[in-house]
Structure formats: structure tokens, C-alpha cells
Design an enzyme around this catalytic site. Structure first.
Site, PDB file in Angstrom:
ATOM      1  N   LYS A  52      23.601  48.184  56.289  1.00  0.00           N
ATOM      2  CA  LYS A  52      23.352  49.414  55.160  1.00  0.00           C
ATOM      3  C   LYS A  52      23.364  50.780  56.317  1.00  0.00           C
ATOM      4  CE  LYS A  52      20.760  46.392  52.524  1.00  0.00           C
ATOM      5  NZ  LYS A  52      19.563  45.655  51.969  1.00  0.00           N
ATOM      6  N   GLN A  96      13.375  45.803  53.234  1.00  0.00           N
ATOM      7  CA  GLN A  96      13.987  44.398  53.276  1.00  0.00           C
ATOM      8  C   GLN A  96      13.292  43.322  52.966  1.00  0.00           C
ATOM      9  OE1 GLN A  96      17.319  44.687  53.480  1.00  0.00           O
ATOM     10  NE2 GLN A  96      17.684  42.659  53.366  1.00  0.00           N
ATOM     11  N   ASP A 119      16.674  50.187  45.542  1.00  0.00           N
ATOM     12  CA  ASP A 119      16.842  48.781  45.375  1.00  0.00           C
ATOM     13  C   ASP A 119      16.962  48.328  43.719  1.00  0.00           C
ATOM     14  OD1 ASP A 119      17.577  47.106  47.387  1.00  0.00           O
ATOM     15  OD2 ASP A 119      15.689  47.083  48.358  1.00  0.00           O
TER      16      ASP A 119
HETATM   17  N1  GUN Z   1      17.118  40.791  50.381  1.00  0.00           N
HETATM   18  C1  GUN Z   1      18.066  40.244  50.027  1.00  0.00           C
HETATM   19  N2  GUN Z   1      18.911  41.060  49.112  1.00  0.00           N
HETATM   20  C2  GUN Z   1      18.043  42.156  49.299  1.00  0.00           C
HETATM   21  C3  GUN Z   1      18.337  43.396  48.651  1.00  0.00           C
HETATM   22  O1  GUN Z   1      19.086  43.982  48.004  1.00  0.00           O
HETATM   23  N3  GUN Z   1      17.392  44.432  49.101  1.00  0.00           N
HETATM   24  C4  GUN Z   1      16.310  44.250  49.898  1.00  0.00           C
HETATM   25  N4  GUN Z   1      15.311  45.183  50.334  1.00  0.00           N
HETATM   26  N5  GUN Z   1      15.901  43.035  50.337  1.00  0.00           N
HETATM   27  C5  GUN Z   1      16.736  42.090  49.940  1.00  0.00           C
END
Ligand code: GUN
Length: 293
Positions: A52, A96, A119
Site C-alpha cells: 500500500k 490493518q 477501507d
Molecule cells: N486485512 C485484510 N484485508 C484488509 C483490508 O482490505 N484492509 C485492512 N485494513 N485490513 C485488511
């Protein structure tokens, strides 16, 4: 059979985003800024968060990584969330998941300002999405929708079978594809671990979305000839022929399924890359105040 190339699409979309960032810079506007909070040392989370941050650099966004050890108290994470909510320079941020066991993911998600929830996990964004109002869409479903749109896959009236009912993927994509418009207007069946005769359900699908988290779960004889197959799985399985001793596979048995379908997303190189790109799209929307003026 045509591959739905998430790598190519991601590169195209990132070039579009980078061009917009250049325009913002020329006009002296505020650069988009994404922050990511990573608690603990989950190896998969490390990989995702790095990807990211790297993607932000590629398109010219500002990014901030907030790292904390797994044993911080929940209150400290809530303070970090509050600080990011209040920071006018941060357009959007993510915490996350998964979080360490002593933390309540629901409580943390609810603490995020929905206007910065790139998100799309906050119930306000989820509810707005479900009602077809402007909302931050969760990144993986948003990425899937963009794959269908950019490959001009027909969806109206099609029978879509979603395998897996997670809050992050299965449930939201089933809502998005059932909604009016394009891509949408599907008849959707949402299947899960308690579904009876799952193979028979999947066989009825014109579009299959596999998001169950079990390696190579969907077999060739489960798929109707000519179906469109979207594989959301990212599973690491042992492979002695690889230097690392492992390789990535999806939730679909690609060798068996690919020859039968009209279109399929590969793993890696499919949905995963689009997920990160969708997060960038949401961050740009947050910076431009497109969803919440
Ligand atoms: N863990 C697995 N997929 C995601 C996601 O798209 N965003 C976040 N914040 N955590 C995750």
C-alpha cells in the site's frame, strides 16, 4: 479463455491517478495523503501494508506508516485513531487487520471517522453502500467491480454466485452486484460454509466470486462452461520446486477451471493488485471530498 489482468488494469488506473495528482500539484492543491496503522508483526499484514505504501509512492501520494508492537494497550490504538481523525493533512487511513487478540476490531473500526474510512469498513459506509448512496466501497469489492467494468463484462440479469460471506468481501460484493446499474443487476446467491451442495450452486453461476480462503477449493467440474470466474483467494501453499518453498494460489483450482471459463482472474496478478489500487482510488476521492463534500 481470457485472463482478467489485474496487473495491467492496476497500472492503467495508477497512471490515471498519477495524472490527477500532477494536476493537483500544478494547481497548488493539497496532495492526497494516506496513513496506515500496523500493529504487531503478522507477516501477511506486513506484505500488504508495504504494498500500500509503495503504491502511494508510485502515484505521488503522501503516505505515513504508524507502527506499534503487538502488546500496546487498546487505548493507545484508539488514541492513534483519534489523532488521525483530527489531522487535517490526512485524507484517509486504514488500520490493518487482523489486530492482536486483546483488541476489539469492531470498537477500532467504529472509532474511525467515516469520512476518512478509505477501507469502507465503517457501518456508515457499509450502510450507504447497501442503499446505493455515495460511500467509500471496501477495497476488494471495489477492485472486482472495476475489473468487470473495465473488461466490459456483461452483468445484467446474470446469475452470480458468491462463495464466502465475510464482511470485507463476500457480503459487500453480493450487495454491489445485486444493485441497479452497471456493473450490477445480477441475481446473486451468497453461499458459505453451511450451504448444502455448494458445487450445485456454483454450477448455476454465470459469474463466480470465490472468497472463502481455502486453497484451490473450486474445482473444474463445479464451473459452468463459459462462466466468468473472479478468484479473491491469496493462499500460500508449500511447493518444494520454489526457492522460497511456497507459492501463492487462489481459492480456484486454476488448472482445472481456466480451460472451462470465458474469463478468469489469475493469482497472483488478479484481484489482489486491484485491491491496493482501489484503496488509492478511495484516497483520491477522500482528498477531493467526492463522497463527503
Ligand atoms: N486485512 C485484510 N484485508 C484488509 C483490508 O482490505 N484492509 C485492512 N485494513 N485490513 C485488511
Amino acid at each position: 479463455m481470457q485472463l482478467l489482468d489485474g496487473k495491467l488494469l492496476s497500472e492503467n488506473i495508477k497512471a490515471e491517478i498519477a495524472a490527477e495528482v500532477d494536476l493537483i500539484r500544478e494547481r497548488g492543491g493539497k496532495m492526497p495523503h494516506l496513513a496506515a496503522v500496523l500493529v504487531g508483526e503478522n507477516p501477511a499484514s506486513e506484505v500488504y501494508v508495504k504494498s500500500k505504501i509503495k503504491s502511494c509512492e508510485q502515484v505521488g501520494f503522501k503516505s505515513t506508516l504508524v507502527r506499534r508492537p503487538a502488546d500496546i494497550p487498546e487505548g493507545e490504538l484508539l488514541d492513534i485513531v483519534q489523532r488521525l481523525n483530527d489531522d487535517p493533512d490526512v485524507d484517509g487511513f486504514i488500520v490493518q487487520l487482523p489486530l492482536p487478540k486483546h483488541m476489539d476490531e469492531e470498537k477500532i473500526t467504529l472509532a474511525i471517522d467515516h469520512r476518512k474510512d478509505v477501507d469502507g469498513f465503517h457501518p456508515i459506509n457499509f450502510g450507504r453502500m447497501a442503499q446505493g448512496m455515495p460511500a467509500f466501497l471496501p477495497a476488494t469489492p471495489y477492485g472486482i467491480v472495476e475489473i468487470l467494468r473495465r473488461y466490459n463484462i456483461e452483468t445484467s440479469g446474470k446469475h452470480c454466485v458468491v462463495v464466502g460471506r465475510s464482511n470485507i468481501v463476500g457480503t459487500p460484493i453480493s450487495i454491489l452486484l445485486s444493485r441497479k446499474g452497471y456493473p450490477g443487476d445480477c441475481t446473486v446467491t451468497l453461499t458459505h460454509s453451511r450451504t448444502q451442495d455448494l458445487a450445485a450452486e456454483v454450477r448455476r453461476a454465470d459469474i463466480v466470486v470465490a472468497a472463502i480462503g481455502i486453497p484451490e477449493f473450486i474445482k473444474g467440474d463445479w464451473v459452468k462452461p463459459g462462466a466468468v470466474v473472479i478468484d479473491v483467494g491469496i493462499n500460500r501453499i508449500p511447493d518444494a520446486t520454489k526457492k522460497s518453498g511456497a507459492r501463492l494460489v487462489g481459492d480456484v483450482d486454476f488448472e482445472e477451471v481456466a480451460p472451462k471459463c470465458s474469463h478468469i482472474t489469475p493469482v497472483p496478478g488478479g484481484v489482489g493488485l486491484m485491491t491496493v489500487t482501489a484503496l488509492l482510488l478511495n484516497t483520491l476521492k477522500a482528498c477531493k471530498k467526492e463522497i463527503y463534500p
